[in-house]
Design a protein around this motif. Structure first.
Motif, PDB file in Angstrom:
ATOM      1  N   VAL A 488       9.059  44.235  11.515  1.00 52.48           N
ATOM      2  CA  VAL A 488       7.563  44.826  11.468  1.00 52.48           C
ATOM      3  C   VAL A 488       7.076  44.634  10.031  1.00 52.48           C
ATOM      4  CG1 VAL A 488       8.064  46.559  13.213  1.00 52.48           C
ATOM      5  CG2 VAL A 488       8.403  47.156  10.780  1.00 52.48           C
ATOM      6  N   GLY A 489       5.796  44.567   9.967  1.00 54.24           N
ATOM      7  CA  GLY A 489       5.136  44.434   8.719  1.00 54.24           C
ATOM      8  C   GLY A 489       3.682  44.309   8.663  1.00 54.24           C
ATOM      9  N   ALA A 490       3.087  44.475   7.544  1.00 51.69           N
ATOM     10  CA  ALA A 490       1.673  44.608   7.401  1.00 51.69           C
ATOM     11  C   ALA A 490       1.432  43.495   6.178  1.00 51.69           C
ATOM     12  CB  ALA A 490       1.200  45.870   6.896  1.00 51.69           C
ATOM     13  N   ASN A 491       0.056  42.863   6.312  1.00 54.90           N
ATOM     14  CA  ASN A 491      -0.472  41.996   5.092  1.00 54.90           C
ATOM     15  C   ASN A 491      -1.916  42.261   5.054  1.00 54.90           C
ATOM     16  OD1 ASN A 491      -1.405  40.338   7.053  1.00 54.90           O
ATOM     17  ND2 ASN A 491       0.424  38.804   6.944  1.00 54.90           N
ATOM     18  N   GLU A 557     -31.712  25.500 -11.172  1.00 54.76           N
ATOM     19  CA  GLU A 557     -32.881  26.125 -10.870  1.00 54.76           C
ATOM     20  C   GLU A 557     -33.937  25.007 -10.322  1.00 54.76           C
ATOM     21  OE1 GLU A 557     -33.918  28.839 -13.861  1.00 54.76           O
ATOM     22  OE2 GLU A 557     -33.132  30.341 -12.574  1.00 54.76           O
ATOM     23  N   GLY A 558     -33.538  23.552 -10.555  1.00 58.46           N
ATOM     24  CA  GLY A 558     -34.454  22.686 -10.360  1.00 58.46           C
ATOM     25  C   GLY A 558     -34.826  22.625  -8.869  1.00 58.46           C
ATOM     26  N   HIS A 559     -35.962  22.074  -8.687  1.00 54.73           N
ATOM     27  CA  HIS A 559     -36.395  21.750  -7.159  1.00 54.73           C
ATOM     28  C   HIS A 559     -36.432  20.245  -7.021  1.00 54.73           C
ATOM     29  CE1 HIS A 559     -37.863  25.980  -5.930  1.00 54.73           C
ATOM     30  NE2 HIS A 559     -36.766  25.912  -6.374  1.00 54.73           N
ATOM     31  N   ASN A 560     -36.167  19.391  -8.216  1.00 52.46           N
ATOM     32  CA  ASN A 560     -35.812  17.966  -7.940  1.00 52.46           C
ATOM     33  C   ASN A 560     -34.614  17.422  -7.510  1.00 52.46           C
ATOM     34  OD1 ASN A 560     -35.093  19.168 -10.654  1.00 52.46           O
ATOM     35  ND2 ASN A 560     -34.822  16.864 -11.154  1.00 52.46           N
ATOM     36  N   TYR A 561     -33.723  18.515  -7.141  1.00 50.37           N
ATOM     37  CA  TYR A 561     -32.451  17.905  -6.536  1.00 50.37           C
ATOM     38  C   TYR A 561     -32.195  18.972  -5.479  1.00 50.37           C
ATOM     39  CZ  TYR A 561     -31.070  21.114 -10.349  1.00 50.37           C
ATOM     40  OH  TYR A 561     -31.067  22.294 -11.359  1.00 50.37           O
ATOM     41  N   PHE A 562     -31.034  18.450  -4.606  1.00 56.54           N
ATOM     42  CA  PHE A 562     -30.848  19.250  -3.452  1.00 56.54           C
ATOM     43  C   PHE A 562     -29.561  20.019  -3.917  1.00 56.54           C
ATOM     44  CE2 PHE A 562     -27.625  19.566   0.271  1.00 56.54           C
ATOM     45  CZ  PHE A 562     -28.637  20.307   1.096  1.00 56.54           C
ATOM     46  N   LEU A 563     -29.387  21.312  -3.429  1.00 54.15           N
ATOM     47  CA  LEU A 563     -28.289  22.116  -3.497  1.00 54.15           C
ATOM     48  C   LEU A 563     -28.241  23.010  -2.232  1.00 54.15           C
ATOM     49  CD1 LEU A 563     -26.220  23.950  -5.142  1.00 54.15           C
ATOM     50  CD2 LEU A 563     -27.808  25.037  -6.096  1.00 54.15           C
ATOM     51  N   SER A 564     -26.964  22.947  -1.681  1.00 49.98           N
ATOM     52  CA  SER A 564     -26.363  23.806  -0.860  1.00 49.98           C
ATOM     53  C   SER A 564     -25.506  24.581  -1.389  1.00 49.98           C
ATOM     54  CB  SER A 564     -25.792  22.719   0.348  1.00 49.98           C
ATOM     55  OG  SER A 564     -25.246  23.844   1.444  1.00 49.98           O
ATOM     56  N   ARG A 565     -25.339  25.735  -1.358  1.00 47.91           N
ATOM     57  CA  ARG A 565     -24.405  26.949  -1.990  1.00 47.91           C
ATOM     58  C   ARG A 565     -24.036  27.673  -1.145  1.00 47.91           C
ATOM     59  NH1 ARG A 565     -26.008  28.856  -7.594  1.00 47.91           N
ATOM     60  NH2 ARG A 565     -24.828  27.212  -8.125  1.00 47.91           N
ATOM     61  N   ASN A 566     -22.902  27.884  -0.903  1.00 47.36           N
ATOM     62  CA  ASN A 566     -22.169  28.861   0.181  1.00 47.36           C
ATOM     63  C   ASN A 566     -21.446  29.737  -0.567  1.00 47.36           C
ATOM     64  OD1 ASN A 566     -22.760  27.211   3.028  1.00 47.36           O
ATOM     65  ND2 ASN A 566     -22.387  25.717   1.496  1.00 47.36           N
ATOM     66  N   LEU A 567     -21.729  31.115  -0.302  1.00 43.63           N
ATOM     67  CA  LEU A 567     -21.087  31.964  -0.817  1.00 43.63           C
ATOM     68  C   LEU A 567     -20.154  32.746   0.071  1.00 43.63           C
ATOM     69  CD1 LEU A 567     -23.668  33.562  -3.406  1.00 43.63           C
ATOM     70  CD2 LEU A 567     -21.618  31.891  -4.070  1.00 43.63           C
ATOM     71  N   VAL A 568     -18.842  32.959   0.364  1.00 44.79           N
ATOM     72  CA  VAL A 568     -18.178  33.374   1.651  1.00 44.79           C
ATOM     73  C   VAL A 568     -17.224  34.333   0.885  1.00 44.79           C
ATOM     74  CG1 VAL A 568     -17.100  33.280   3.725  1.00 44.79           C
ATOM     75  CG2 VAL A 568     -18.714  31.751   2.907  1.00 44.79           C
ATOM     76  N   GLU A 569     -17.000  35.588   1.417  1.00 48.93           N
ATOM     77  CA  GLU A 569     -15.832  36.641   1.180  1.00 48.93           C
ATOM     78  C   GLU A 569     -15.044  36.864   2.222  1.00 48.93           C
ATOM     79  OE1 GLU A 569     -14.825  40.816  -0.925  1.00 48.93           O
ATOM     80  OE2 GLU A 569     -16.755  39.757  -1.114  1.00 48.93           O
ATOM     81  N   THR A 570     -13.996  36.741   2.620  1.00 51.01           N
ATOM     82  CA  THR A 570     -13.147  36.876   3.800  1.00 51.01           C
ATOM     83  C   THR A 570     -12.093  38.071   3.491  1.00 51.01           C
ATOM     84  OG1 THR A 570     -13.175  34.652   4.496  1.00 51.01           O
ATOM     85  CG2 THR A 570     -11.425  36.304   5.579  1.00 51.01           C
ATOM     86  N   ARG A 571     -11.964  39.269   4.056  1.00 53.85           N
ATOM     87  CA  ARG A 571     -11.006  40.057   3.680  1.00 53.85           C
ATOM     88  C   ARG A 571     -10.336  40.401   5.272  1.00 53.85           C
ATOM     89  NH1 ARG A 571     -13.862  44.979  -0.044  1.00 53.85           N
ATOM     90  NH2 ARG A 571     -14.002  43.308  -1.665  1.00 53.85           N
ATOM     91  N   SER A 572      -9.082  40.594   5.033  1.00 52.41           N
ATOM     92  CA  SER A 572      -8.363  40.553   6.576  1.00 52.41           C
ATOM     93  C   SER A 572      -7.163  41.302   6.244  1.00 52.41           C
ATOM     94  CB  SER A 572      -8.039  39.143   6.995  1.00 52.41           C
ATOM     95  OG  SER A 572      -7.115  38.892   8.029  1.00 52.41           O
ATOM     96  N   TRP A 573      -6.649  42.233   7.170  1.00 49.86           N
ATOM     97  CA  TRP A 573      -5.755  42.925   7.322  1.00 49.86           C
ATOM     98  C   TRP A 573      -4.915  42.974   8.614  1.00 49.86           C
ATOM     99  CZ3 TRP A 573      -4.652  47.301  10.459  1.00 49.86           C
ATOM    100  CH2 TRP A 573      -6.251  47.878  10.807  1.00 49.86           C
ATOM    101  N   ALA A 574      -3.705  42.917   8.639  1.00 48.80           N
ATOM    102  CA  ALA A 574      -2.842  42.979   9.988  1.00 48.80           C
ATOM    103  C   ALA A 574      -1.600  43.678  10.006  1.00 48.80           C
ATOM    104  CB  ALA A 574      -2.688  41.405  10.157  1.00 48.80           C
ATOM    105  N   ILE A 575      -1.152  44.261  11.189  1.00 45.28           N
ATOM    106  CA  ILE A 575       0.101  44.730  11.212  1.00 45.28           C
ATOM    107  C   ILE A 575       0.614  43.836  12.428  1.00 45.28           C
ATOM    108  CG2 ILE A 575      -0.479  46.879  10.395  1.00 45.28           C
ATOM    109  CD1 ILE A 575      -0.893  47.781  13.430  1.00 45.28           C
ATOM    110  N   PHE A 576       1.830  43.701  12.324  1.00 47.18           N
ATOM    111  CA  PHE A 576       2.550  42.819  13.063  1.00 47.18           C
ATOM    112  C   PHE A 576       4.053  43.170  13.274  1.00 47.18           C
ATOM    113  CE2 PHE A 576       3.118  40.830   8.891  1.00 47.18           C
ATOM    114  CZ  PHE A 576       4.408  40.675   8.832  1.00 47.18           C
ATOM    115  N   GLY A 577       4.613  42.683  14.167  1.00 46.02           N
ATOM    116  CA  GLY A 577       5.894  43.026  14.654  1.00 46.02           C
ATOM    117  C   GLY A 577       6.635  42.036  15.836  1.00 46.02           C
ATOM    118  N   GLU A 578       7.967  41.851  15.385  1.00 45.88           N
ATOM    119  CA  GLU A 578       8.683  41.163  16.496  1.00 45.88           C
ATOM    120  C   GLU A 578       9.998  41.730  17.054  1.00 45.88           C
ATOM    121  OE1 GLU A 578       7.459  36.400  16.485  1.00 45.88           O
ATOM    122  OE2 GLU A 578       9.402  36.935  15.472  1.00 45.88           O
TER     123      GLU A 578
END
Length: 1003
Positions: A488-491, A557-578
């Motif tokens: 059994v465990g958790a992460n 900050e320039g609008h004379n170039y293309f910028l695709s910015r992606n800000l992602v935060e993932t939080r995950s918890w789990a409990i498991f057992g075999e």
């Protein structure tokens, strides 16, 4: 009977000719290859002779037992009821598997290729990571010492001081959990040992390759140990940039690792691991860029299309085979918005280009050699990765052990290369000849703030990422003598990423400076001031900020170039057992369950390319720009965060049965069911434009999680007194919402498709004699996308409907649209052909999609046709006709893969001479879900060989090897670029032939 000397000589001569087809002076590596071929022939002959004359001496030596931790405990691979392959460090040295991408040569139904944005797709049984959004999780969990790493360099850094690499095939719904829908790749380092030891290894080879690696193992007293190891590689580039005359795709990297272990008692142990990787070289993220040129159309109905306007009906590149000679063309850029806009909008002041609506790449030529490119900029690649891991194990009793694993990882990379991948013609006119002093293009040269001076189109992209991860796992494991055991465990996982993708183009800066930031009075000269305040702009102009800093020091900050910015935060918890129930001596039931709670928080940062504002003359307020539709004139404001969460149960059940048969020493049969899951996410935001000026075609803002139900039946066998292991399995997957990406509206749009996958796998290791070994694995795979699934193919938006045409959009709309031929034909009846841009328009403004606003009546009066609204009168809001995907194969899922290896050792007094040959082949597959001729990837094979000489008593080891003997350059995958860059195709290929020699010494 042994092969005749004449036949051996003929085979050697054929090998030399294969490596030297022009009959030039035989290079040294041809002789080396000939020696290896001779060795292989001799090996086969010797094996045949031994079988014919000494059958009674067949080896009874068993295959070395492989221990794995596939179920988080150490056990023999033959006792694990999972389809798992394991390679020790010595095995990988013998196979010359140096990086993760080469694992496909030793594992059935595995495929690998790089992808477009410094990532990769490692697929198992047809399931991989074809979604490239920052919000996606990998389908194959890549782990270091059992800790999953969302972003990692395990497929770029070279293996060193490795205990083994384990590859678990199939969803791991319990122990490995949340994102392991396809399987797990787990790399385990060598831990400190009880005795002092050290090793140093040096290697030289083709392309001025130089490698060094080593390790130092130091016991400290009775309870502690320290192991230090590292590796460094430097080599010249595999490819050549014929324009700059420089090699590209070189490597300059190093890795270090330190492991401190402490075992103060028999019941407690702990270790601390630190690993660092760094790379700084001219490696290209992508290979060559291919294109079957689309010339456009010359006739629409009874109307002839003027030559200058054929580009409006060219999508740049056609969906032709990437293997044809025509694929080595260049994109037709006559209709690209960044070429058309400055010419059309400045034509009243002065002709900014030498000819009206030119194709900047009309005279560019491409070599047919996939290892030759011609670009204005050489690529740059930098990566840095650090990992710190703390592990401890506490035996709470004779039957109960508590484990803890804490892992912190940080990964950064920066990659830059030529974006258009072709060298432009000279296109700019001399602005001084038109009374400007000096004007934007004096002497036909435009100087871009970031890219510098040029007489043609210049474009460079930058892909970079900053990632941080922290994870913690606790696990309690039993070792009872009775029939029951459990774990059994958790992460917990906390992962944060910022992915940035920039595109710099001198045409963007030209438009920003001298179209939008210009002034109305031509006698005053075109505007050259940097717009820092919308009140500086007069008339029907937009103010958009131009960044005048260098490429290395942009203020972002320039609008004379293309910028695709992606800000992602993932939080995950789990409990498991075999639980493990030994029903009787021969039958065991394993059941596992995991509850996962995933939470993703995505902060949208819309792109702002060529978007600006103006100041309202009456109120003094900043309002959207009348031409561009921008809501801000400077910077990249963040939007409201989008939070998604999923709460899912996954698990598995396995029944295994050990039985005796008349023809095996040990046999295990198993039947398993597993349910896997991988989280969904958000699609990146599009440009932040006032919908009264431009409104995009509707697209999904999020994509769904993946789910898979997998059934597998398998057998693992030991035969011939342990000298042969034979494992086989068959599987069936029912997949829901498989995630696949394509570039739409300058973003990576993720779509979901139901699919199924089925196949069989065979793995064999046979110690034929005391000195001869045979390894083989084979995989058969059949995948199928579910009935009723469909998607719009950006390479074929009309899908054979002859009454519709693909039409180029305006500057602010990135994607092409479709329009009826009769409407297009009528457009040429008006005196303003540039109104073609309004065919995807419901507002009277170029290129917008706004159902709330009534269609422009004057436009339709000019056309003398009924009002036409693309959102209601065209398929899928004018995006095009959807392609039926029913029955198509999943991408990167070849039907057949086969690996065959033969190794023979010849004892010479105290020395061992080992000859080895390995052959790999995969059948054809498809790069995209549409399965068109354009998507087809041809079958390819790879042949490697080596000769090794070792002296076990002194731990001296030498090896001469050849990888990719026939110097093949198969295309392993491809990536289709965006509409507004001409739908070009980046291809990825195999490394060339490499000949090397290494020597190592242990102490």
């Amino acid at each position: 009977m042994m092969m005749s000397l004449r036949k051996q000589k003929n085979l050697i001569a054929q090998a030399i000719r294969a490596t030297n087809p022009l009959n030039q002076t035989t290079p040294w590596y041809s002789a080396a290859i000939a020696c290896l071929v001779m060795s292989t022939v001799s090996t086969a002959a010797l094996a045949q002779e031994e079988q014919d004359t000494e059958r009674s001496s067949r080896s009874k030596q068993p295959i070395e037992e492989v221990t794995v931790t596939a179920q988080k405990i150490e056990e023999s691979i033959q006792d694990v009821p999972i389809a798992v392959s394991a390679l020790s460090g010595d095995s990988m040295d013998a196979l010359k598997i140096e990086r993760g991408e080469e694992l496909l040569r030793a594992i059935p139904n595995v495929n690998f290729s790089k992808s477009n944005f410094s990532t990769y797709n490692f697929s198992i049984r047809g399931v991989g990571t074809k979604a490239v959004s920052a919000a996606t999780d990998p389908a194959v969990a890549v782990s270091f010492n059992n800790a999953p790493l969302i972003r990692n360099r395990l497929f770029e850094q070279e293996f060193f001081d490795v205990e083994r690499v384990e590859v678990l095939r199939g969803p791991q719904g319990t122990l490995y959990g949340r994102n392991a829908t396809a399987g797990v790749v787990n790399m385990l380092p060598v831990m400190p040992e009880d005795e002092f030891s050290s090793e140093i290894k040096a290697e030289i080879g083709s392309y001025n390759s130089k490698r060094t690696s080593g390790m130092f193992n130091l016991p400290i007293g009775e309870t502690m140990g320290l192991r230090l190891s590292g590796a460094m590689t430097k080599r010249d580039g595999f490819d050549t940039n014929t324009y700059t005359d420089n090699d590209v795709n070189d490597r300059d990297l190093y890795s270090t690792r330190a492991i401190f272990e402490w075992e103060p008692s028999e019941t407690f142990s702990a270790n601390l691991i630190w690993q660092h990787f760094e790379e700084d070289d001219k490696r290209s993220r992508t290979g060559k860029q291919l294109c079957t040129t689309d010339p456009g159309v010359s006739m629409i109905g009874d109307v002839e299309v003027p030559e200058n306007f054929t580009g409006f009906f060219s999508q740049g590149c056609l969906p032709g085979s990437i293997y044809s000679d025509e694929a080595y063309g260049t994109t037709n850029a006559k209709g690209l918005a960044f070429v058309v806009a400055p010419q059309a909008l400045l034509q009243g002041y002065y002709p900014v280009m030498k000819e009206f609506l030119p194709n900047p790449y009309a005279n560019a030529e491409q070599s047919r050699d996939l290892r030759e490119i011609a670009t204005s900029f050489d690529p740059v690649f930098r990566a840095e990765n650090d990992l710190v891991q703390l592990n401890f194990a506490w035996e709470m009793s004779d039957t109960l052990t508590f484990y803890s694993q804490s892992t912190y990882a940080k990964d950064d990379y920066y990659s830059s290369q030529d974006y258009n991948r072709y060298v432009s013609d000279s296109i700019f006119s001399d602005s001084t000849e038109y009374g400007l002093d000096p004007g934007p293009t004096p002497n036909g040269i435009y100087t871009d703030p970031q890219l510098g001076p040029s007489d043609g189109v210049l474009a460079v992209d930058i892909s970079r990422s900053d990632n941080k991860q922290w994870s913690q796992e606790f696990r309690l494991q039993t070792s009872f003598d009775g029939p029951w055991n459990f774990v059994v465990g958790a992460n917990y996982l906390d992962f944060k990423t910022q992915d940035d993708y920039f595109v710099f183009n001198n045409m963007f800066s030209l438009i920003a400076e001298h179209v939008y930031n210009g002034v109305d009075d031509p006698e005053a000269g075109l505007g050259t001031e940097n717009c820092t305040d919308p009140q500086n702009i007069e008339g029907f102009q937009d103010c958009m900020y131009v960044d005048y800093n260098s490429l290395e020091n942009i203020d972002e900050e320039g609008h004379n170039y293309f910028l695709s910015r992606n800000l992602v935060e993932t939080r995950s918890w789990a409990i498991f057992g075999e639980t493990y129930w030994q029903i009787n001596n021969d039958v065991k039931l394993t059941t596992g369950l995991r509850y996962t709670n995933d939470r993703k928080r995505s902060t949208p940062v819309p792109s702002q390319l060529l978007l600006g504002t103006e100041t309202d003359n009456d109120t003094g307020e900043i309002v959207p720009g009348p031409a561009s539709g921008g809501l801000v004139y400077k910077g990249y404001p963040e939007g409201d965060a989008v939070t998604q969460s999923w709460k899912e149960y996954t698990g598995r059940a396995v029944l295994d049965w050990r039985t005796d048969t008349p023809f095996t020493d040990e046999t295990m049969l198993y039947l398993s069911f597993a349910h896997g899951y991988k989280g969904g996410g958000t699609n990146p935001p599009r440009a932040d434009i006032d919908p009264n000026v431009v409104q995009y075609q509707p697209l999904d803002e999020t994509f769904k999680p993946e789910f898979v139900n997998a059934i597998e039946i398998g057998t693992k066998n030991v035969l011939l007194d342990g000298s042969l292991t034979l494992n086989a399995n068959a599987f069936y997957y029912d997949y829901s919402d498989y995630q696949v990406s394509q570039i739409v509206d300058r973003i990576s749009l993720n779509e979901n498709f139901d699919a199924e996958s089925m196949g069989i796998e065979l793995e064999l290791a046979w110690q034929l004699t005391d000195n001869t070994r045979l390894d083989m694995n084979m995989g058969y795979l059949k995948t199928r996308i579910a009935d009723g699934e469909e998607s719009i193919d950006v390479m074929n938006r009309t899908q054979g409907h002859e009454d519709w045409l693909v039409v180029r959009p305006s500057l602010q709309v990135p994607s092409n649209c479709v329009a009826p031929k009769d409407v297009v034909e009528a457009t040429f009846a008006i005196p303003y052909p540039l109104m073609l841009w309004a065919l995807c328009d419901t507002t009277g403004r170029w290129g917008s999609f706004t159902p709330e606003i009534e269609s422009s009546q004057y436009f339709h009066e000019w056309l003398n046709i009924d009002p036409y609204n693309p959102l209601t009168d065209a398929p899928n809001g004018a995006r095009g006709f959807a392609a039926d995907l029913s029955g198509n194969e999943l991408p990167n899922a070849p039907r057949f893969t086969v690996n065959l290896g033969v190794e023979h050792t010849i004892p010479i007094e105290d020395w061992d001479l080992t000859l080895r040959t390995d052959y790999y082949r995969q059948s054809e597959s498809y790069a995209r879900v549409y399965n068109t001729e354009y998507d087809r990837l041809k079958a390819w094979s790879n042949l490697n060989a080596s000769v090794s000489l070792s002296h076990p008593n002194s731990e001296l080891y030498m090896q001469l090897y050849v990888k990719n003997i026939f110097d093949d350059a198969p295309i392993t995958d491809m990536f289709t670029n965006s509409d507004d860059s001409g739908l070009t195709t980046n291809v990825f290929t195999l490394e060339p032939r490499i000949v090397g020699f290494s020597i190592s010494k242990g102490f």
